[in-house]
Design an enzyme around this catalytic site. Sequence first.
Site, PDB file in Angstrom:
ATOM      1  N   TRP A 100      -1.630  -2.144  10.421  1.00 22.76           N
ATOM      2  CA  TRP A 100      -2.712  -1.579   9.612  1.00 22.76           C
ATOM      3  C   TRP A 100      -4.054  -1.792  10.289  1.00 22.76           C
ATOM      4  O   TRP A 100      -4.911  -0.917  10.295  1.00 22.76           O
ATOM      5  CB  TRP A 100      -2.709  -2.160   8.197  1.00 22.76           C
ATOM      6  CG  TRP A 100      -1.464  -1.794   7.441  1.00 22.76           C
ATOM      7  CD1 TRP A 100      -0.504  -2.648   6.973  1.00 22.76           C
ATOM      8  CD2 TRP A 100      -1.038  -0.469   7.059  1.00 22.76           C
ATOM      9  NE1 TRP A 100       0.490  -1.934   6.351  1.00 22.76           N
ATOM     10  CE2 TRP A 100       0.192  -0.606   6.388  1.00 22.76           C
ATOM     11  CE3 TRP A 100      -1.569   0.805   7.244  1.00 22.76           C
ATOM     12  CZ2 TRP A 100       0.897   0.490   5.875  1.00 22.76           C
ATOM     13  CZ3 TRP A 100      -0.874   1.905   6.743  1.00 22.76           C
ATOM     14  CH2 TRP A 100       0.341   1.740   6.067  1.00 22.76           C
ATOM     15  N   ASP A 170      -9.892  -5.739   5.054  1.00 25.39           N
ATOM     16  CA  ASP A 170      -8.804  -5.029   4.381  1.00 25.39           C
ATOM     17  C   ASP A 170      -7.915  -6.098   3.753  1.00 25.39           C
ATOM     18  O   ASP A 170      -7.163  -6.777   4.454  1.00 25.39           O
ATOM     19  CB  ASP A 170      -8.022  -4.184   5.391  1.00 25.39           C
ATOM     20  CG  ASP A 170      -6.786  -3.524   4.767  1.00 25.39           C
ATOM     21  OD1 ASP A 170      -6.537  -3.720   3.568  1.00 25.39           O
ATOM     22  OD2 ASP A 170      -6.070  -2.803   5.502  1.00 25.39           O
ATOM     23  N   LYS A 194      -0.153  -3.045  -4.104  1.00 23.43           N
ATOM     24  CA  LYS A 194       0.529  -4.279  -3.723  1.00 23.43           C
ATOM     25  C   LYS A 194       0.263  -5.388  -4.724  1.00 23.43           C
ATOM     26  O   LYS A 194       1.183  -5.908  -5.316  1.00 23.43           O
ATOM     27  CB  LYS A 194       0.128  -4.695  -2.316  1.00 23.43           C
ATOM     28  CG  LYS A 194       0.912  -3.907  -1.272  1.00 23.43           C
ATOM     29  CD  LYS A 194       0.082  -3.375  -0.155  1.00 23.43           C
ATOM     30  CE  LYS A 194       0.907  -2.394   0.678  1.00 23.43           C
ATOM     31  NZ  LYS A 194       0.069  -1.662   1.621  1.00 23.43           N
TER      32      LYS A 194
HETATM   33  C1  LIG Z   1      -0.319  -0.874   2.581  1.00 23.82           C
HETATM   34  C2  LIG Z   1      -1.478  -1.206   3.394  1.00 23.82           C
HETATM   35  C3  LIG Z   1      -2.390  -0.228   3.808  1.00 23.82           C
HETATM   36  C4  LIG Z   1      -2.198   1.243   3.528  1.00 23.82           C
HETATM   37  O1  LIG Z   1      -2.382   1.521   2.201  1.00 23.82           O
HETATM   38  P1  LIG Z   1      -2.366   3.031   1.654  1.00 23.82           P
HETATM   39  O2  LIG Z   1      -2.874   2.848   0.262  1.00 23.82           O
HETATM   40  O3  LIG Z   1      -0.936   3.474   1.708  1.00 23.82           O
HETATM   41  O4  LIG Z   1      -3.238   3.858   2.496  1.00 23.82           O
HETATM   42  C5  LIG Z   1      -3.504  -0.644   4.514  1.00 23.82           C
HETATM   43  N1  LIG Z   1      -3.705  -1.937   4.813  1.00 23.82           N
HETATM   44  C6  LIG Z   1      -2.838  -2.903   4.453  1.00 23.82           C
HETATM   45  C7  LIG Z   1      -3.113  -4.317   4.806  1.00 23.82           C
HETATM   46  C8  LIG Z   1      -1.693  -2.568   3.726  1.00 23.82           C
HETATM   47  O5  LIG Z   1      -0.843  -3.523   3.360  1.00 23.82           O
END
Ligand SMILES: *Cc1c(COP(=O)(O)O)cnc(C)c1O
Length: 360
Positions: A100, A170, A194
Amino acid sequence: MKKYNFSAGPATLPQEVLKEVKEELLDYNKLGYSVLEMSHRSKDFESIIEGAKDEIRKLANIGPDYDVLFLQGGASSQFAMVPMNLMVNGKADYLVTGNWAKKAYEEALKFGDIKVLKSSEKDNFTYIPDLTDLDIRDDSDYIYMTENNTIYGTEYKEIPDVKGKILVNDASSNIFSRPMDINKFGLVFAGAQKNLGPAGVTLVIVRKDLVGKKDMSNYPTMFNYEIHANKKSMYNTPPTFSIYVLGKVVKWINDLGGLEKIGDHNSRKADLIYDFLDQSKIFVPVARKDSRSRMNVVFKTESSELDSEFIDLAAREGLVGLKGYRSLGGMRASIYNAMPYEGVKKLVDFMEDFERKRIG
Ligand SMILES: *Cc1c(COP(=O)(O)O)cnc(C)c1O
């Protein structure tokens, strides 16, 4: 049979929240219709969205100098929105600790001069690099990090010292899973699916002085933080149902006692499974010990055949979603906030049993 869902996302939600949603679903607040059908301009929805923001502010002790936004396009859209909005000098420095983070880095390359500060890619992202004395450029607009690496199962143990620079995080897969000091960050974002709620909404917490700092007149309106901040996340139709459920999940954490409490709960779950892995004769943890994630526990056996057998048998016992990331193989147990201790206990008991049957 009671099932435990270890999927990485969309992931398990608190049972209490799901029950409440079910009860309210057909008739919200005695209106005679469902929250799914409600106008986002109605008084009732206004209190839902403002209530959700208040719960977030309370939980993470977020002051009036930050905006709390609910956006769409997933965490992945933030990979572009961050450089679009925050790159004033056209430079940013990235910490590349997983897929990511790498995607975010590659997206940022489209907008400016991006430096990789540290990367653990050569070692298949199995650890968080040493963060002391980062070689940050004087004129870079921000530093970018991914606090929990969902695919590789690694997590920062501490927030790096960025020498007063703007830090962007993030936190999609570990937000509100332990105490956090929001003041260390210029911007934190997280896809909800998540740790926060259903898919469809992305939480962005951004320091107000960073919003509207740059001339965005040549950028698409929907990618401008200032527009969303001015319109209180209602510039266009927000993902109403996702925000409604997210508000309940955050309230659920507040009611449990907040971030300290949920942090203890998460550490107990992670310790249980890692302690088992450390003495296991057939299961091997993948992440380096000092970088282990409390949210995504990645492990494997000696062969992909044995991995598959384990995953299948576990599913039959009601332990689902354990298959590792596509390109990585092995197993991944995602044990976010809403995963109960009993779920992890049941998984560890099953692993013990599986091991005993194979090696006696
Ligand atoms: C799942 C995830 C993403 C992507 O998320 P989307 O909502 O599918 O775009 C980005 N960064 C991290 C750390 C993730 O776990």
